[in-house]
Design a protein around this motif. Sequence first.
Motif, mmCIF file in Angstrom:
data_model
loop_
_atom_site.group_PDB
_atom_site.id
_atom_site.type_symbol
_atom_site.label_atom_id
_atom_site.label_comp_id
_atom_site.label_asym_id
_atom_site.label_seq_id
_atom_site.Cartn_x
_atom_site.Cartn_y
_atom_site.Cartn_z
ATOM 1 N N SER A 269 0.811 -1.218 0.000
ATOM 2 C CA SER A 269 0.000 0.000 0.000
ATOM 3 C C SER A 269 0.843 1.266 0.000
ATOM 4 O O SER A 269 1.801 1.408 0.772
ATOM 5 C CB SER A 269 -0.920 0.015 1.219
ATOM 6 N N HIS A 270 0.466 2.186 -0.912
ATOM 7 C CA HIS A 270 1.105 3.492 -1.002
ATOM 8 C C HIS A 270 0.103 4.614 -0.712
ATOM 9 O O HIS A 270 0.386 5.777 -0.939
ATOM 10 C CB HIS A 270 1.690 3.703 -2.404
ATOM 11 N N GLY A 271 -1.083 4.235 -0.257
ATOM 12 C CA GLY A 271 -2.097 5.237 0.065
ATOM 13 C C GLY A 271 -2.803 5.810 -1.140
ATOM 14 O O GLY A 271 -3.330 6.925 -1.087
ATOM 15 N N LEU A 272 -2.860 5.053 -2.246
ATOM 16 C CA LEU A 272 -3.529 5.542 -3.447
ATOM 17 C C LEU A 272 -5.037 5.330 -3.341
ATOM 18 O O LEU A 272 -5.514 4.451 -2.610
ATOM 19 C CB LEU A 272 -2.989 4.810 -4.687
ATOM 20 N N ASP A 273 -5.779 6.103 -4.108
ATOM 21 C CA ASP A 273 -7.240 6.002 -4.143
ATOM 22 C C ASP A 273 -7.634 4.822 -5.033
ATOM 23 O O ASP A 273 -7.557 4.896 -6.261
ATOM 24 C CB ASP A 273 -7.815 7.310 -4.691
ATOM 25 N N ARG A 274 -8.059 3.744 -4.407
ATOM 26 C CA ARG A 274 -8.391 2.524 -5.144
ATOM 27 C C ARG A 274 -9.600 2.706 -6.057
ATOM 28 O O ARG A 274 -9.801 1.930 -6.991
ATOM 29 C CB ARG A 274 -8.672 1.378 -4.171
ATOM 30 N N SER A 275 -10.421 3.714 -5.801
ATOM 31 C CA SER A 275 -11.622 3.912 -6.609
ATOM 32 C C SER A 275 -11.350 4.710 -7.883
ATOM 33 O O SER A 275 -12.220 4.810 -8.756
ATOM 34 C CB SER A 275 -12.694 4.630 -5.792
ATOM 35 N N ALA A 276 -10.146 5.260 -8.017
ATOM 36 C CA ALA A 276 -9.837 6.111 -9.169
ATOM 37 C C ALA A 276 -9.702 5.275 -10.442
ATOM 38 O O ALA A 276 -9.174 4.168 -10.433
ATOM 39 C CB ALA A 276 -8.543 6.889 -8.925
ATOM 40 N N GLY A 277 -10.195 5.837 -11.535
ATOM 41 C CA GLY A 277 -10.019 5.187 -12.834
ATOM 42 C C GLY A 277 -8.635 5.406 -13.405
ATOM 43 O O GLY A 277 -8.157 4.632 -14.229
ATOM 44 N N ALA A 278 -7.980 6.483 -12.950
ATOM 45 C CA ALA A 278 -6.627 6.793 -13.410
ATOM 46 C C ALA A 278 -5.988 7.771 -12.442
ATOM 47 O O ALA A 278 -6.672 8.551 -11.769
ATOM 48 C CB ALA A 278 -6.649 7.392 -14.814
ATOM 49 N N LEU A 279 -4.680 7.737 -12.379
ATOM 50 C CA LEU A 279 -3.917 8.631 -11.529
ATOM 51 C C LEU A 279 -2.800 9.252 -12.347
ATOM 52 O O LEU A 279 -2.036 8.539 -13.010
ATOM 53 C CB LEU A 279 -3.329 7.864 -10.351
ATOM 54 N N LEU A 280 -2.713 10.583 -12.298
ATOM 55 C CA LEU A 280 -1.672 11.317 -13.014
ATOM 56 C C LEU A 280 -0.712 11.911 -11.988
ATOM 57 O O LEU A 280 -1.152 12.582 -11.043
ATOM 58 C CB LEU A 280 -2.286 12.424 -13.868
ATOM 59 N N ILE A 281 0.582 11.647 -12.163
ATOM 60 C CA ILE A 281 1.611 12.174 -11.277
ATOM 61 C C ILE A 281 2.484 13.108 -12.097
ATOM 62 O O ILE A 281 3.152 12.680 -13.042
ATOM 63 C CB ILE A 281 2.468 11.044 -10.670
ATOM 64 N N ALA A 282 2.471 14.385 -11.734
ATOM 65 C CA ALA A 282 3.219 15.383 -12.488
ATOM 66 C C ALA A 282 4.163 16.125 -11.549
ATOM 67 O O ALA A 282 3.850 16.327 -10.374
ATOM 68 C CB ALA A 282 2.270 16.374 -13.158
ATOM 69 N N GLN A 283 5.299 16.508 -12.085
ATOM 70 C CA GLN A 283 6.248 17.292 -11.310
ATOM 71 C C GLN A 283 6.786 18.455 -12.128
ATOM 72 O O GLN A 283 6.918 18.359 -13.349
ATOM 73 C CB GLN A 283 7.428 16.431 -10.831
ATOM 74 N N SER A 284 7.104 19.531 -11.413
ATOM 75 C CA SER A 284 7.814 20.666 -12.000
ATOM 76 C C SER A 284 9.070 20.920 -11.175
ATOM 77 O O SER A 284 9.007 20.928 -9.941
ATOM 78 C CB SER A 284 6.940 21.921 -11.988
ATOM 79 N N ASP A 285 10.198 21.079 -11.857
ATOM 80 C CA ASP A 285 11.424 21.456 -11.157
ATOM 81 C C ASP A 285 11.913 22.826 -11.634
ATOM 82 O O ASP A 285 13.097 23.147 -11.532
ATOM 83 C CB ASP A 285 12.519 20.395 -11.347
ATOM 84 N N ALA A 286 10.985 23.612 -12.164
ATOM 85 C CA ALA A 286 11.336 24.966 -12.603
ATOM 86 C C ALA A 286 11.773 25.796 -11.399
ATOM 87 O O ALA A 286 11.305 25.585 -10.279
ATOM 88 C CB ALA A 286 10.148 25.625 -13.294
#
Length: 460
Positions: A269-286
């Motif tokens: 377990s990583h604490g993700l929302d099991r009910s989600a149809g998709a998960l987007l992980i975005a980062q900015s290092d600007a």
Amino acid sequence: MEADNAVVAAVRELVDILPAGVVVTGAAEMEKYREDFAHDGSAGSPLAVVRAEDATQVQKAVRWAARHRIPVVPRGAGTGLSGGSSAVDGGITISLDRMRSITVDPASQVAVVEPGALNAEVKHAAAEHGLWYPPDPSSYEICSIGGNLATNAGGLCCVKYGVTTDYVLGMDVVLADGTLVRMGGKQIKDVAGLSLMKLFVGSEGTLGVITRAVLRLIPAQLAGATLVASFPSMTDASRAVVAIRGRIRCSMLELMDGVTIKAVEDWRSHGLDRSAGALLIAQSDAPGQACAGEVEVIRACCEAAGAAEVFTTTDQEEAALFVAARRNAFLAVEQRGSVLFEDVGVPIPQLPDLVDGIARIAEDCGVEIALVAHAGDGNTHPLVVYDASDPASVAGARRAFDGVMALAIGLGGTITGEHGVGRAKKASLPDQLGPDLMALNRRIKQALDPDGILNPGAVL
């Protein structure tokens, strides 16, 4: 019997010309060098495994193989996902896992690296000098630089920072006759002669054995911000990706579907929302305020595409948990059954069509396909899950595997963005390249390996 005796004599010769302990011939000892992570069933039984300690030993082994017309399969850490380093019957495997040297030159901002060094080890060595090696496969902790070079590996950061070939300034390669050629060096610019390094990077051991690389390093990445958005469906999430890429270039833009989310949570377990149809992980290092501006652009695009929830953080440990969930996707999905690993990519605007098409293929073939993606590059990893003990499930998985590649080609894409063709995707390569490009590839292969001893059965 005479042929068998000749093979035994040849192997004895190989043992004699190399130091004690370098050549392994016991079946039990060789077993772990037979397959890569794909476990695609293509592996044969080698005559011997050469655990080379330096380039000279690689040369001796290749010269021996050339004299006896014996196939050679180069191998790194064995984490490949396309059967590219699977052993072949009657051949030898040259394992480079003992060649681990790393030397960082901070003034030139390069690392001189042997092929057995792990990606993570290069990153660590660079970090000690305030530098960074960006290519970042999900398996960076266990994959080797030699394998990264052989497949032109990418990873999570490549949407902004590029892939392996963008960081190669020099390279040593042992050719099919045992000749060692040295290309490039520490200089940043060099257009003397043909761009041969680009030819060897991504050639999957079919043109030569890489024994050394000079890798470009850059200043350490800035700590930035992470945004995580959940969506009702992969279609919605992929539309958000298209919108984001139309406005900014994130330092990370990763996508996981609902099947993968559940698999990750079931496994660890990583604490993700099991009910989600998709998960987007975005980062900015600007730098500075630009980072906050990029995050707001990402947020707006996600909300416009129908995101159910959007979460942002600048806490690096918290962000690392989400990134770890994405990196663990392959291992987690493997707990659900046997897996065929795909690596198809399309132009960014076609990403929603690819996602929808993969869902249809899964339904039509009666298999589960977990989907993760380096979405910012249009590079997806459909993972076809099946029951290896059920012939119908196996057949459905194979249909799905081939169907996904045909779908990507039909959308103007590719059968592999970073894992390589190997043996698993070889049959589909002509459909993507066409007869003229296939002929050109084969002419280059023939020119550099006229006897066809280097990784036969892979790619071409």
